[in-house]
Enzyme design. Structure first.
Site, mmCIF file in Angstrom:
data_model
loop_
_atom_site.group_PDB
_atom_site.id
_atom_site.type_symbol
_atom_site.label_atom_id
_atom_site.label_comp_id
_atom_site.label_asym_id
_atom_site.label_seq_id
_atom_site.Cartn_x
_atom_site.Cartn_y
_atom_site.Cartn_z
ATOM 1 N N ASP A 211 0.830 -1.202 0.000
ATOM 2 C CA ASP A 211 0.000 0.000 0.000
ATOM 3 C C ASP A 211 0.867 1.256 0.000
ATOM 4 O O ASP A 211 0.533 2.249 -0.659
ATOM 5 C CB ASP A 211 -0.927 -0.002 1.217
ATOM 6 N N LYS A 243 -10.638 -7.782 8.328
ATOM 7 C CA LYS A 243 -10.828 -6.350 8.090
ATOM 8 C C LYS A 243 -11.901 -5.756 9.010
ATOM 9 O O LYS A 243 -11.712 -4.656 9.538
ATOM 10 C CB LYS A 243 -11.116 -6.081 6.610
ATOM 11 N N ALA A 248 -5.796 -3.477 8.113
ATOM 12 C CA ALA A 248 -5.836 -2.197 7.414
ATOM 13 C C ALA A 248 -5.348 -2.242 5.973
ATOM 14 O O ALA A 248 -5.342 -1.202 5.310
ATOM 15 C CB ALA A 248 -4.997 -1.171 8.187
ATOM 16 N N CYS A 249 -4.910 -3.407 5.462
ATOM 17 C CA CYS A 249 -4.425 -3.407 4.079
ATOM 18 C C CYS A 249 -5.568 -3.013 3.142
ATOM 19 O O CYS A 249 -6.717 -3.388 3.341
ATOM 20 C CB CYS A 249 -3.810 -4.745 3.700
ATOM 21 N N GLN A 250 -5.240 -2.255 2.115
ATOM 22 C CA GLN A 250 -6.241 -1.525 1.348
ATOM 23 C C GLN A 250 -6.898 -2.335 0.230
ATOM 24 O O GLN A 250 -7.961 -1.966 -0.258
ATOM 25 C CB GLN A 250 -5.601 -0.264 0.758
#
Length: 339
Positions: A211, A243, A248-250
Site C-alpha cells: 500500500d 478487516k 488495514a491493508c487496502q
C-alpha cells in the site's frame, strides 16, 4: 520452446568450494556434481541452456548466502564481493546471462545503496534475498522487511523499477530448535521453505508494504510457496473476518497478486499445479524458472516444453513476462516462434 528465461538459478563463490561441498552433502545425491555445477557460472551452465532452449538466465547467490551472516560488517563485505564477482563473470555474455544483486539486509539504507550500485553500475536486473536476515550476537534473531523502517529500501526498489525476489533459506536459531529440529526431513522444499517465505510476504501484505509502495514488484518461487492454493481461504478471512476486526491493508489478496506479486515454476514441475495457478493467479503473473542446480535443466525444460498450453500462454510464461518485468534486451532466441 526456444528462448526461455530462467530466473531462480544459483551460483556459489569458487573460494568457498569446501563449504559448498559440505553443504551439498546435506541434501544432494551427488555432492561433488552439485558443488561443481553451482560454482561454474558460464561453462556447463551455458551448455545446458543451449541444449534445453533457455535463451537467458538471471543468476543469484545461493541460499542461505548473506542472510546467514549475522555480523553486519561481514555480511556487507560478502555481499559486495559476490556482486563484484558475478558482474565480472557474466560481463562477456550480456545476451545470455544477467544477475540479481546480493544484499546484506541488516540495514535498509545500506541495502538500498548496494542495490542502487548494482543496478546502475552493473545493470543487474533486481535483487534476490534469502528470506529473513539472521542477526543478534549469536545469530538467533531474524530481521523481517515488512515494517515502516524498511520503507527507504522499498522506495529505492520501486525508484529503480526492478523486482525483488524473496527466496527461502533454512530455518535457524530458536525457530529451528522449536519447530524443525525434531522434524528435520521437513526442512527445505517439503515444507519449511514455503512456511518461511509465505509468512514473510503475507506480512508485507498485512503490514501495508504494498500500500505504501504500490509499484513494488515481488517474485516468489516454487509456484508461490503454497499461497495460491490457499487464496480463497486467505481472501475470505482477510475480507470477511480480519478487516472488520481492524486489518488495514487496502486491497484484497487477489489484487496484490494481480498488481505486485509474481510466481515462478522453479523446482515445481507439475502440469496440474501450473494449471491451477494459472486459474488462481493468471498466466500474466507466472514466470518459467528451473532452480538449477538444485533441480536439473532436463526436468524443468522437457516438462515445460511439453505442457499442453495455448501458444500465447506458453510464450508469456516462458519468456515474454520476464522480458517485460526485467526489461531485457535482445538475447538468444528472444523472438523465436513456437512451432
Amino acid at each position: 520452446m526456444l528462448g526461455k528465461v530462467a530466473l531462480e538459478e544459483a551460483f556459489a563463490l569458487p573460494r568457498m568450494h569446501d563449504k559448498t561441498r559440505w553443504w551439498a552433502s546435506l541434501f544432494a545425491v551427488d555432492p561433488d556434481k552439485h558443488a561443481a555445477e553451482i560454482s561454474d557460472l558460464v561453462g556447463q551452465r551455458i551448455k545446458y541452456m543451449d541444449e534445453h532452449g533457455v535463451g537467458y538466465t538471471v543468476l543469484s547467490y545461493t541460499a542461505p548466502g548473506v542472510q546467514d551472516v549475522w555480523d553486519p560488517e561481514a555480511a556487507q563485505s560478502l555481499a559486495v564481493e559476490v556482486n563484484d564477482y558475478v558482474a565480472g563473470e557474466i560481463k562477456a555474455h550480456p545476451d545470455r546471462l544477467g544477475a540479481f544483486a546480493t544484499l546484506s539486509m541488516h540495514d535498509p539504507e545500506q541495502a538500498a545503496a548496494e542495490l542502487r550500485r548494482c543496478v546502475t553500475q552493473y545493470g543487474f536486473k533486481g535483487a534476490l534475498v534469502n528470506d529473513t536476515q539472521r542477526a543478534g550476537a549469536e545469530g538467533d534473531d531474524m530481521i523481517f522487511y515488512d515494517g515502516p523502517e524498511w520503507d527507504v529500501f522499498w522506495a529505492a526498489v520501486t525508484e529503480l523499477d526492478v523486482p525483488f525476489y524473496l527466496h527461502p533459506r533454512n530455518p535457524t536459531g530458536t525457530v529451528h530448535e522449536r519447530l524443525w529440529a525434531k522434524r528435520s526431513w521437513l526442512i527445505g522444499p517439503p515444507l519449511s521453505f514455503a512456511h518461511g517465505v509465505s509468512l514473510h510476504v503475507l506480512g508485507m501484505v498485512t503490514n501495508g508494504v504494498f500500500d505504501r509502495h504500490p509499484r513494488l514488484q515481488v517474485v516468489l518461487g516454487h509456484l508461490g510457496e503454497h499461497i495460491p492454493f490457499d487464496m480463497w481461504r486467505i481472501n475470505h478471512w482477510f475480507e470477511d473476518v480480519k478487516k472488520p476486526l481492524g486489518l488495514a491493508c487496502q486491497r484484497t489478496i487477489r489484487e496484490y497478486f494481480r498488481d505486485n506479486i509474481w510466481i515462478t515454476t522453479s523446482g515445481h514441475f507439475s502440469t496440474t499445479t501450473l494449471q491451477f495457478c494459472m486459474a488462481e493467479v493468471g498466466a500474466d503473473r507466472i514466470l518459467f524458472s528451473i532452480d538449477y542446480p538444485f533441480e536439473n535443466f532436463a526436468d524443468a525444460c522437457v516438462w515445460y516444453d511439453g505442457v499442453p498450453l495455448n501458444l500465447d500462454d506458453k510464450l508469456k510464461m516462458g519468456r515474454e513476462n520476464a522480458k517485460r518485468l526485467l526489461k531485457l534486451p535482445a538475447f538468444k532466441d528472444s523472438e523465436a516462434r513456437i512451432a
